[in-house]
Scaffold this motif. Structure first.
Motif, mmCIF file in Angstrom:
data_model
loop_
_atom_site.group_PDB
_atom_site.id
_atom_site.type_symbol
_atom_site.label_atom_id
_atom_site.label_comp_id
_atom_site.label_asym_id
_atom_site.label_seq_id
_atom_site.Cartn_x
_atom_site.Cartn_y
_atom_site.Cartn_z
ATOM 1 N N PHE A 651 0.831 -1.203 0.000
ATOM 2 C CA PHE A 651 0.000 0.000 0.000
ATOM 3 C C PHE A 651 0.873 1.263 0.000
ATOM 4 O O PHE A 651 0.654 2.196 -0.791
ATOM 5 N N LEU A 652 1.886 1.299 0.872
ATOM 6 C CA LEU A 652 2.755 2.472 0.923
ATOM 7 C C LEU A 652 3.576 2.590 -0.363
ATOM 8 O O LEU A 652 3.842 3.702 -0.839
ATOM 9 N N GLY A 653 3.958 1.442 -0.919
ATOM 10 C CA GLY A 653 4.688 1.480 -2.185
ATOM 11 C C GLY A 653 3.838 2.055 -3.308
ATOM 12 O O GLY A 653 4.321 2.867 -4.117
ATOM 13 N N SER A 654 2.573 1.667 -3.365
ATOM 14 C CA SER A 654 1.692 2.191 -4.412
ATOM 15 C C SER A 654 1.462 3.679 -4.226
ATOM 16 O O SER A 654 1.361 4.437 -5.195
ATOM 17 N N GLN A 655 1.406 4.125 -2.969
ATOM 18 C CA GLN A 655 1.227 5.554 -2.714
ATOM 19 C C GLN A 655 2.463 6.336 -3.156
ATOM 20 O O GLN A 655 2.356 7.416 -3.757
ATOM 21 N N ALA A 656 3.637 5.759 -2.859
ATOM 22 C CA ALA A 656 4.874 6.425 -3.268
ATOM 23 C C ALA A 656 4.960 6.534 -4.791
ATOM 24 O O ALA A 656 5.367 7.568 -5.336
ATOM 25 N N ARG A 657 4.566 5.468 -5.476
ATOM 26 C CA ARG A 657 4.595 5.503 -6.944
ATOM 27 C C ARG A 657 3.586 6.513 -7.488
ATOM 28 O O ARG A 657 3.860 7.228 -8.459
ATOM 29 N N ALA A 658 2.432 6.594 -6.859
ATOM 30 C CA ALA A 658 1.415 7.538 -7.317
ATOM 31 C C ALA A 658 1.870 8.980 -7.152
ATOM 32 O O ALA A 658 1.456 9.867 -7.896
ATOM 33 N N GLN A 659 2.765 9.199 -6.174
ATOM 34 C CA GLN A 659 3.266 10.548 -5.947
ATOM 35 C C GLN A 659 4.473 10.871 -6.829
ATOM 36 O O GLN A 659 5.095 11.931 -6.667
ATOM 37 N N GLY A 660 4.820 9.958 -7.690
ATOM 38 C CA GLY A 660 5.864 10.240 -8.662
ATOM 39 C C GLY A 660 7.227 10.506 -8.060
ATOM 40 O O GLY A 660 7.993 11.321 -8.577
ATOM 41 N N GLY A 661 7.546 9.830 -6.961
ATOM 42 C CA GLY A 661 8.868 9.994 -6.371
ATOM 43 C C GLY A 661 8.947 11.035 -5.281
ATOM 44 O O GLY A 661 9.962 11.122 -4.578
ATOM 45 N N SER A 662 7.936 11.854 -5.110
ATOM 46 C CA SER A 662 7.961 12.822 -4.008
ATOM 47 C C SER A 662 7.756 12.085 -2.689
ATOM 48 O O SER A 662 7.125 11.026 -2.658
ATOM 49 N N PRO A 663 8.299 12.609 -1.594
ATOM 50 C CA PRO A 663 8.257 11.873 -0.324
ATOM 51 C C PRO A 663 6.836 11.704 0.213
ATOM 52 O O PRO A 663 5.953 12.525 -0.025
ATOM 53 N N LEU A 664 6.644 10.605 0.953
ATOM 54 C CA LEU A 664 5.370 10.362 1.630
ATOM 55 C C LEU A 664 5.211 11.339 2.796
ATOM 56 O O LEU A 664 6.180 11.958 3.245
ATOM 57 N N PRO A 665 4.017 11.474 3.323
ATOM 58 C CA PRO A 665 3.822 12.372 4.473
ATOM 59 C C PRO A 665 4.669 11.931 5.664
ATOM 60 O O PRO A 665 4.927 10.741 5.859
ATOM 61 N N SER A 666 5.098 12.872 6.458
ATOM 62 C CA SER A 666 5.825 12.594 7.701
ATOM 63 C C SER A 666 5.583 13.771 8.636
ATOM 64 O O SER A 666 4.833 14.691 8.317
ATOM 65 N N ARG A 667 6.223 13.739 9.794
ATOM 66 C CA ARG A 667 6.056 14.858 10.731
ATOM 67 C C ARG A 667 6.625 16.155 10.149
ATOM 68 O O ARG A 667 6.226 17.240 10.558
ATOM 69 N N ALA A 668 7.554 16.022 9.215
ATOM 70 C CA ALA A 668 8.205 17.210 8.657
ATOM 71 C C ALA A 668 7.732 17.551 7.246
ATOM 72 O O ALA A 668 8.039 18.629 6.740
#
Length: 689
Positions: A651-668
């Motif tokens: 699931f996280l991998g598919s989200q990362a791919r959907a974002q085109g290489g931009s970082p996933l959400p984090s505290r920062a």
């Protein structure tokens, strides 16, 4: 063998109570050993320990000892127990009868008499005849809810009943501390002190944080009037004379929270969806697989296997609709009568029947909302399953604690997420629970709607001076910082300042004498409090009644009713029903011996995720990005079974791919997605992920 004298218990406890406990239970639990000396000394106590640590007996044993020694009279109300769940009140009442009977037999065998104690419960479900009876012949111990306590404080007979209270027990304080319902309860506790004088306070919770704030909630402040404050001008008692301001003394509440020794065995499962096989078509042995079914079928299939191997299982769901759906599917998979639904829209009698069957071992599975989350005694439960990730760590611990609900037993629980984001929330909730990362509660400050109800109740039986009322309400925990202009504004509203508006609820409820600075209730104010007091919202539910005798089975959401017609059928409480009639306030139904056409739904506010769960979800995203290849293996520490770990990594991998290489959400990092809306020319939409 020599009889133990129970030397581990405080010496001030009655000797026979001490020896009975030693024979019956042996050693006290850590919370009991630490709390009992403080309780025996008359101090106020907040006891926090995991579910199954003996907290209820922690609160009540000192009272039973005082009844035995004569410190508490057996005639008249001495002990008041308040919990936010009416079913828990009745359950505590029944469970108190057993030690009372055992102590009676223990004392009798040793030539002494243990007083006969009347233990009653009162809630919205209590018949009117029972309510009148307890006012005429008060019990020694009364178990009630915050709303019923408020109603008692709004009647002369109720005030008389409460005037001799010596001990107040507040159970499950974490469930109300951060809500307006808790604010209303704190006002009632403050008013009780004005009626009964100083009494001992013992509060219980499994998961409350922070302790200091909860202790302030339990204790409140003692109002100390200035010299001469008990007599005043104009024949009004308790008038504050000029220059003699009231003082407030916080009550000291000792926090008892021994290190938790409760063991939790938590797992997260993502079972594969079963493949439905069509009957053979062309040649012998040929079959073609149907498409994979949804997550519900996968969860139910896995649950069915687990239930078969356990004596009793509770499945918690986050909505009444999901509860009904899972119960129906489990019965279809395992056979009718395997699972029963349990939620707040079922009638008291139906819920009680389900609880009794589970406790007696005649029911394998109950699918419930939060109605079984608190400490109702449902006997020995082997396994807890959670259909959907819990919203908070304390909720997960509270629900998991229903399994292995006993001293020294491990609590086994499995979480079944339903989608990718649910998997992420499950990882966060389990991690927070294992590390006891409980959200800190932030109680409402000066909720003026609650203040309006409290003031109206306080002026029901005579004229009161505003200065005196202002002092009294500032001794209540929610209104310690109440400003006088806010107080005066609420008084103005109650007196009808806005009665000219189109909102009929703003009509005058009190008479205000501006010259003498006094108010008193208008006629009909008491009935307003009886019918619509408290802070639980009225959802406008329709009563669901049985054709013939009109018995109430439960409640239905008005929107669901609006969409139905006579003759429609729906599932409710593990039974199919056909609609016979739809009235203005009730739906009449008859049982049906076939599958239902619809599954009911109820509209309600969805509980928000806790802050610790939210932050840990962001941390999990960041952890995945650091090392995607090893992410699934690291989830094993959180009880993730292999299928669940792989599903979350995917699931996280598919989200990362959907974002085109931009970082996933984090505290920062807060990703923002911008795209052109095809439905609106030239318009763009921004989505904060």
């Amino acid at each position: 063998m020599a009889e133990s004298n129970g030397s581990e218990l405080p010496g001030s406890f009655h000797p026979l109570v001490r020896s009975w406990f030693a024979e019956r239970y042996g050693e006290p639990t850590p919370v009991q050993a630490e709390a009992w000396p403080l309780i025996a000394g008359g101090g106020h106590v907040l006891a926090s320990a995991p579910t199954g640590s003996g907290k209820t007996l922690t609160a009540f044993l000192g009272a039973l000892s005082r009844f035995a020694s004569g410190d508490y009279p057996s005639e008249g109300l001495s002990v008041l127990y308040v919990s936010p769940l009416k079913a828990l009140n009745e359950d505590v009442r029944l469970n108190l009868l057993q030690p009372a009977r055992e102590l009676g037999a223990w004392f009798s065998a040793r030539g002494q008499a243990f007083p006969r104690l009347r233990i009653l419960s009162r809630s919205g479900d209590t018949p009117q005849s029972e309510r009148r009876s307890m006012l005429k012949a008060p019990p020694a111990i009364l178990c009630t809810t915050p709303e019923s306590l408020a109603i008692l404080l709004a009647s002369r007979s109720g005030l008389s009943l409460l005037s001799a209270v010596r001990l107040l027990i507040l159970d499950e304080v974490h469930a109300v501390l951060g809500t307006k319902r808790g604010s209303a309860l704190a006002c009632s506790v403050g008013r009780l002190a004005l009626v009964a004088g100083e009494f001992q306070r013992v509060a219980l919770s499994a998961t409350v944080r922070p302790f200091e704030e909860a202790a302030r909630f339990v204790g409140g402040r003692r109002l100390v009037r200035g010299a001469g404050g008990e007599d005043g001008a104009g024949g009004l008692p308790g008038v504050r004379l000029e220059g003699r301001a009231a003082r407030f003394e916080p009550r000291a509440v000792a926090v008892v929270a021994p290190p938790a020794s409760k063991r939790y065995e938590l797992s997260v499962a993502w079972p594969a969806a079963p493949i439905r096989v069509r009957p053979p078509s062309a040649g012998p042995g040929e079959s073609e697989p149907d498409e994979a079914t949804g997550r519900y079928d996968a969860v139910v299939s896995d649950l069915a296997e687990r239930i078969a191997g356990e004596r009793a299982t509770i499945v918690f769901a986050d909505s009444r609709r999901r509860t009904e759906r899972l119960a129906a599917m489990l019965n279809e998979a395992c056979g009718e009568g395997t699972a029963w639904a349990h939620h707040g829209s079922l009638s008291r009698d139906v819920r009680k029947a389900v609880e009794t069957r589970l406790k007696e071992g005649r029911l394998r599975c109950v699918v419930a909302t939060g109605t079984l989350e608190l400490g109702i005694d449902v006997g020995s439960v082997d396994l807890v399953a959670m259909a959907g990730a819990p919203a908070r760590a304390d909720q997960l611990l509270q629900r998991a604690g229903r399994a292995g609900h006993g001293v020294g037993l491990a609590s086994r629980a499995v979480v079944y997420p339903f989608h990718g984001l649910d998997l992420l929330a499950a990882a966060a909730a389990v991690g927070a629970a294992l590390e006891a990362d409980i959200d800190e509660v932030r109680p409402p400050r000066c909720p003026l709607d609650v203040l309006a109800q409290a003031l109206l109740s306080m002026v029901l039986f005579g004229e009161r001076r505003l200065d005196e009322l202002f002092d009294e309400v500032r001794s209540f925990y929610p209104f310690e910082a109440l400003a006088r202009p806010d107080f005066d504004a609420v008084v103005g509203m109650l007196s009808g300042r806005y009665s000219g508006s189109r909102v009929k609820e703003l009509s005058g409820r009190v008479y205000l004498d501006a010259e003498r600075s006094t108010i008193k209730a208008r006629e009909g104010a008491a009935m307003l409090l009886y019918s619509s007091g408290g802070s639980i919202p009225d959802r406008g539910y329709y009563a669901m009644r049985l054709a013939g005798d009109g018995g109430k089975i439960g409640e239905l959401d008005e929107e669901f009713v609006f969409e139905r017609r006579v003759g429609n059928s729906f599932s409710f409480g593990s039974q199919a029903w056909r609609i016979v009639d739809i009235g203005d306030e009730a739906v009449t139904v008859a049982p049906l011996d076939r599958d239902a056409d619809f599954m009911p739904f109820w509209k309600a506010d969805k509980a928000p995720r806790g802050s610790s769960v939210c932050l840990r979800m962001l941390d999990a995203c960041a952890d995945y990005q650091v090392d995607p290849a090893g992410f699934a293996s690291r989830l094993a520490a959180l009880g993730f079974l292999p299928g669940a770990a792989d599903a979350l990594a995917d699931f996280l991998g598919s989200q990362a791919r959907a974002q085109g290489g931009s970082p996933l959400p984090s505290r920062a990092i807060v990703p923002v997605e911008i795209f052109r809306d095809p439905g609106k020319k030239g318009d763009s939409t921004a989505i904060v992920l």
